[in-house]
Design a protein around this motif. Structure first.
Motif, short mmCIF file in Angstrom:
data_model
loop_
_atom_site.label_atom_id
_atom_site.label_comp_id
_atom_site.label_asym_id
_atom_site.label_seq_id
_atom_site.Cartn_x
_atom_site.Cartn_y
_atom_site.Cartn_z
N PRO A 50 0.81 -1.23 0.00
CA PRO A 50 0.00 0.00 0.00
C PRO A 50 0.84 1.27 0.00
O PRO A 50 0.54 2.22 -0.76
CB PRO A 50 -0.82 -0.12 1.30
N LEU A 62 2.35 1.98 -3.44
CA LEU A 62 1.39 2.46 -4.43
C LEU A 62 1.01 3.92 -4.16
O LEU A 62 0.79 4.69 -5.10
CB LEU A 62 0.14 1.58 -4.43
N ALA A 78 -5.16 2.08 -1.79
CA ALA A 78 -3.93 1.29 -1.68
C ALA A 78 -4.11 0.14 -0.70
O ALA A 78 -3.56 -0.95 -0.89
CB ALA A 78 -2.77 2.18 -1.25
#
Length: 208
Positions: A24, A27, A38
């Protein structure tokens, strides 16, 4: 051979926890995604691991693939996400789905191999315990090492390249384990329990 399988599982577990912990954040940094979106990516990666084990019996039994092919296909799928995040992070979704399925399938396929290679229940228990203990001990440092590489490199290419290298090691170890003692084409595989029961029956018949 047990230690080779332990190395394969350790690489699998290390990579899984490293990616789950940092996907996450990577991203958000690379694609400016929202934190909630994310977070969904990590959920997709983890939850699809439930699907993977369901495909392993299909490959082994329905399709009749040897262990080397099963583990080769699964390893290729597993590699897709870190490779994509290294070279083209914008196309992360499909590799995330495929790698999510593959990471769950690899676990099931490797321990299917352990069961097939074990000559007794006790050997299976000992081998499984060693592999899982080794693997999860190594896995605990996965997120830490990936975070350290990210901090030192200042980006996400090096961390995901590192995970790619670890998964290549996993693939090599899995192929070594799969090909060791793999039956020749057309050779029938007899489970250990069936063989032992047959031998006991012959012994009883001979002693009668």
């Amino acid at each position: 051979l047990t230690w080779v399988m332990a190395a394969a599982f350790a690489a699998q577990a290390f990579s899984y926890y490293a990616i789950s912990g940092w996907l996450p954040t990577s991203l958000v940094d690379q694609l400016s995604m929202s934190e909630s979106a994310a977070g969904v990516s990590a959920s997709v990666f983890s939850l699809l691991g439930i699907v993977g084990p369901l495909l392993v019996p299909v490959m082994f039994e329905t399709l009749g693939w040897p262990a080397s092919r099963v583990l080769g296909v699964i390893s290729a799928g597993w590699l897709m996400l870190p490779v994509c995040l290294t070279v083209a992070p914008g196309y992360w979704l499909v590799p995330c789905v495929l790698s999510g399925i593959a990471q769950g399938a690899f676990f099931a396929a490797l321990f299917t191999l352990v069961i097939r290679r074990s000559e007794s229940v006790d050997e299976n228990r000992r081998t499984t315990a060693l592999i899982q203990t080794t693997g999860y001990c190594v896995a605990t440092v996965g997120p830490v090492v990936m975070g350290w590489v990210h901090e030192r490199s200042g980006g996400w290419v090096a961390p995901f390249a590192m995970v790619t290298g670890v998964l290549v090691l996993m693939t090599i170890c899995a192929q070594i384990a799969a090909r060791a003692g793999e039956p020749a084409r057309g050779e029938r595989v007899v489970p250990a329990g069936v063989l032992e029961d047959g031998e006991r029956a012959e012994d009883r018949g001979g002693n009668a």
